[in-house]
Design a protein around this motif. Structure first.
Motif, PDB file in Angstrom:
ATOM      1  N   LYS A 118      -1.548   3.245  -2.848  1.00 33.01           N
ATOM      2  CA  LYS A 118      -0.819   1.929  -1.340  1.00 33.01           C
ATOM      3  C   LYS A 118      -1.967   1.904  -0.796  1.00 33.01           C
ATOM      4  O   LYS A 118      -1.806   2.946   0.380  1.00 33.01           O
ATOM      5  CB  LYS A 118      -0.263   3.656  -0.997  1.00 33.01           C
ATOM      6  N   GLY A 119      -3.235   1.570  -1.190  1.00 28.96           N
ATOM      7  CA  GLY A 119      -4.057   1.029  -0.488  1.00 28.96           C
ATOM      8  C   GLY A 119      -4.421  -0.090   0.960  1.00 28.96           C
ATOM      9  O   GLY A 119      -3.579   0.077   1.782  1.00 28.96           O
TER      10      GLY A 119
ATOM     11  N   LEU B   1      -2.744  -4.035   3.817  1.00 26.80           N
ATOM     12  CA  LEU B   1      -3.008  -6.391   4.085  1.00 26.80           C
ATOM     13  C   LEU B   1      -1.699  -6.825   3.737  1.00 26.80           C
ATOM     14  O   LEU B   1      -1.186  -8.174   3.747  1.00 26.80           O
ATOM     15  CB  LEU B   1      -4.013  -6.504   3.268  1.00 26.80           C
ATOM     16  N   ILE B   2      -0.899  -5.997   2.635  1.00 27.40           N
ATOM     17  CA  ILE B   2      -0.059  -6.599   2.000  1.00 27.40           C
ATOM     18  C   ILE B   2       1.661  -5.260   2.269  1.00 27.40           C
ATOM     19  O   ILE B   2       0.804  -4.687   1.326  1.00 27.40           O
ATOM     20  CB  ILE B   2       0.456  -7.267   0.625  1.00 27.40           C
ATOM     21  N   ASP B   3       2.318  -5.698   2.679  1.00 25.29           N
ATOM     22  CA  ASP B   3       3.535  -4.513   3.010  1.00 25.29           C
ATOM     23  C   ASP B   3       4.842  -5.547   1.587  1.00 25.29           C
ATOM     24  O   ASP B   3       4.705  -5.608   1.221  1.00 25.29           O
ATOM     25  CB  ASP B   3       3.870  -4.138   4.728  1.00 25.29           C
TER      26      ASP B   3
ATOM     27  N   GLN C   9      -3.314   5.934   0.042  1.00 26.61           N
ATOM     28  CA  GLN C   9      -2.326   6.080   1.464  1.00 26.61           C
ATOM     29  C   GLN C   9      -2.414   5.935   3.015  1.00 26.61           C
ATOM     30  O   GLN C   9      -2.248   6.945   3.232  1.00 26.61           O
ATOM     31  CB  GLN C   9      -2.443   7.806   1.209  1.00 26.61           C
ATOM     32  N   SER C  10      -3.377   5.310   3.358  1.00 29.75           N
ATOM     33  CA  SER C  10      -3.795   5.021   4.785  1.00 29.75           C
ATOM     34  C   SER C  10      -2.358   4.367   5.433  1.00 29.75           C
ATOM     35  O   SER C  10      -2.496   4.458   6.084  1.00 29.75           O
ATOM     36  CB  SER C  10      -4.847   3.662   4.408  1.00 29.75           C
TER      37      SER C  10
ATOM     38  N   THR D  32       3.197  -1.928  -2.200  1.00 31.42           N
ATOM     39  CA  THR D  32       3.708  -1.088  -3.865  1.00 31.42           C
ATOM     40  C   THR D  32       3.182  -1.510  -4.848  1.00 31.42           C
ATOM     41  O   THR D  32       3.512  -0.435  -5.905  1.00 31.42           O
ATOM     42  CB  THR D  32       4.216  -3.308  -3.658  1.00 31.42           C
ATOM     43  N   ILE D  33       1.489  -1.062  -4.674  1.00 34.73           N
ATOM     44  CA  ILE D  33       0.768  -0.395  -5.723  1.00 34.73           C
ATOM     45  C   ILE D  33       1.622   1.439  -5.244  1.00 34.73           C
ATOM     46  O   ILE D  33       0.501   1.957  -4.813  1.00 34.73           O
ATOM     47  CB  ILE D  33      -0.642  -0.949  -5.238  1.00 34.73           C
ATOM     48  N   ASP D  34       1.715   1.772  -5.898  1.00 36.79           N
ATOM     49  CA  ASP D  34       1.804   3.177  -6.398  1.00 36.79           C
ATOM     50  C   ASP D  34       2.168   3.527  -7.742  1.00 36.79           C
ATOM     51  O   ASP D  34       2.467   5.269  -8.078  1.00 36.79           O
ATOM     52  CB  ASP D  34       3.814   3.080  -5.735  1.00 36.79           C
ATOM     53  N   ARG D  35       1.210   2.659  -8.674  1.00 40.42           N
ATOM     54  CA  ARG D  35       0.721   3.574  -9.878  1.00 40.42           C
ATOM     55  C   ARG D  35      -0.191   2.938 -10.323  1.00 40.42           C
ATOM     56  O   ARG D  35      -0.514   2.246  -9.988  1.00 40.42           O
ATOM     57  CB  ARG D  35       2.103   3.783 -10.570  1.00 40.42           C
TER      58      ARG D  35
END
Length: 464
Positions: free
Chosen positions: A404-405, A381-383, A376-377, A409-412
């Motif tokens: 969300k590091g 690097l990739i939005d 959650q930062s 889009t990595i949300d799980r």
């Protein structure tokens, strides 16, 4: 909490010290003289003695000379108004843990108190430890986790050294080792994980504990396992509440700066990320229908790897071996300079600030992230916008499995039984235990790295 005896002939100083000490939660006793202190020590056990040096009739050093032979388990801090190297050497020779010069800051005193109490705990642990330890090997309970931390040959070595090993039923089954394999080398089978935990001093596991397993621990137990604290806050809170001594496998390092367990598993995760990700490029997994393997007469697949640590390098190497066109992006320019000339010639390394970064992501068939980041930062690097511009049905695979590091889009976090989802038309994979897909190979490597750690704890005690 620890019980501390403060000895000082000045009333103001005594009460000031008590206020500082009790504010931190310690129990504090006061004595105005060495004679009064001796009387208190005869009445009750004290963990730490904090005494002034210069007092009338009997000095603090006289008190220490009298009390330490009689109460050798007690830690001592001396308070002095004069800094002297000779005094320091003399105090240490008498068995004093530390000394502090007046005037002092409260935080400095509290740090020295905490340090002295830690040293006392270590000393007591070494004295009480008899060289034989009971060790428990738990079966993994995390979804899709099939590894085991110690193989039967490692268990045999521990038992040969006089230690006892208890193993949970089927702990090594998915890694190719039966209950009988562990029995044959002297291990004792226990079916119930809570009963196993209660029976041993050292609990050994690969991944994090379940909530029930964590609740079964207490302050007398030591836990050795991988521990991703930010992903398991409730478990960490339980361990802290129960005051369990916990060693995170990924944080155990050597004097020369290496992290053997982390390094070994990171290499495996990087390699397997490529092999796992390849299947989701296939049509039957709704991928774009491409392969990373080189084929004559056609352009190579395009692979982007983020992070040039152990996992990233091995992912890049695996991709290059298959025949993909590989670009490895890294945040640290010093690391880039160090790696140049050491990587395969078909791996191009560049900083994430390279103007070609965004275009490389957009055109990639597969993106593998190994760059560590804070959950959650918002420092992606990739939005999401960049993901939206990627090729339809391309693959993003996050080895770090951080929500969300590095990638918005990595949300799980996913599992081996349900590893992917689609976001912005791109297939996403975020399984936290990638080496678990090759449990037999991974367990062999893991046992080789974990055994020396367990053997040292078992041989010398946790505070050795």
């Amino acid at each position: 909490m620890a019980k501390i005896l403060v000895v000082d002939d000045e009333q103001i100083t005594r009460h000031l010290l008590r206020k500082i000490i009790e504010k931190r939660g310690y129990t504090c006793l006061l004595a105005a003289s060495a004679q009064e202190a001796r009387g208190l020590l005869e009445e009750q056990a004290v963990d730490l003695l904090v005494t002034d040096v210069m007092m009338p009739k009997e000095t603090g050093l006289d008190l220490v000379r009298f009390t330490l032979p009689k109460y050798p388990d007690m830690a001592v801090i001396m308070v002095t108004g004069v800094e002297s190297e000779l005094f320091s050497e003399f105090a240490q020779a008498e068995g004093v843990y530390d000394y502090i010069q007046k005037p002092f800051e409260p935080e400095d005193l509290l740090e020295r108190i905490a340090s002295a109490l830690r040293r006392r705990k270590m000393k007591l642990a070494k004295v009480s430890y008899d060289g034989a330890m009971s060790i428990g090997l738990l079966k993994e309970s995390a979804p899709g986790e099939n590894r085991v931390a110690l193989l039967p040959d490692a268990v045999a070595l521990l038992i040969a050294k006089g230690h006892s090993v208890y193993f949970q039923k089927d702990c090594g089954a998915a890694a190719g080792h039966s209950n009988e394999d562990y029995r044959m080398v002297g291990g004792s089978l226990v079916e119930d994980p809570q009963a196993l935990i209660e029976a041993v001093q050292l609990v050994v596991k690969v991944k994090e504990l379940s909530s029930q397993e964590a609740k079964a621990l207490d302050s007398e137990k030591v836990l050795l396992s991988f521990l991703k604290a930010e992903a398991f806050p409730e478990m960490v809170a339980t361990l802290l509440e129960k005051k369990v001594t916990t060693l995170a496998l990924q944080r155990i390092g050597t004097a020369d700066g290496r992290y053997p367990v982390l390094s070994a598993m990171s290499a495996l995760a990087g390699q397997q990320a490529i092999l796992q990700g390849m299947q989701f490029l296939c049509n039957h997994h709704n991928g774009m229908g491409k392969t990373l393997a080189a084929l004559p007469g056609i352009d190579p697949a395009r692979l982007v790897v983020l992070g040039a640590g152990r996992a990233g390098i091995h992912a890049a190497r695996m991709g290059a071996l298959l025949g993909a066109q590989v670009i490895l992006f890294e945040l640290d320019q010093t690391r880039i300079n160090r790696l140049k000339g050491k990587l395969r010639k078909d791996i191009h390394i560049a900083p994430v600030t390279d103007p070609a970064f965004a275009e490389s992501i957009i055109n990639a068939d597969m993106v593998v992230n190994t760059a560590p980041s804070t959950p959650q930062s918002n420092a992606y690097l990739i939005d999401r916008e960049l993901v939206r511009r990627m090729q339809p049905c391309s693959v993003i695979l996050d080895v770090t499995a951080t929500i969300k590091g590095a990638i918005e889009t990595i949300d799980r976090i996913t599992t081996h039984s349900d590893p992917v989802w689609v976001s912005e038309g791109v297939i996403h994979y975020a399984v936290a235990n990638i080496p678990g897909t090759i449990a037999q190979s991974a367990s062999q490597i893991l046992s080789l790295q974990v055994y020396p750690i367990v053997e040292k704890i078992a041989e010398f005690g946790i505070y050795a």
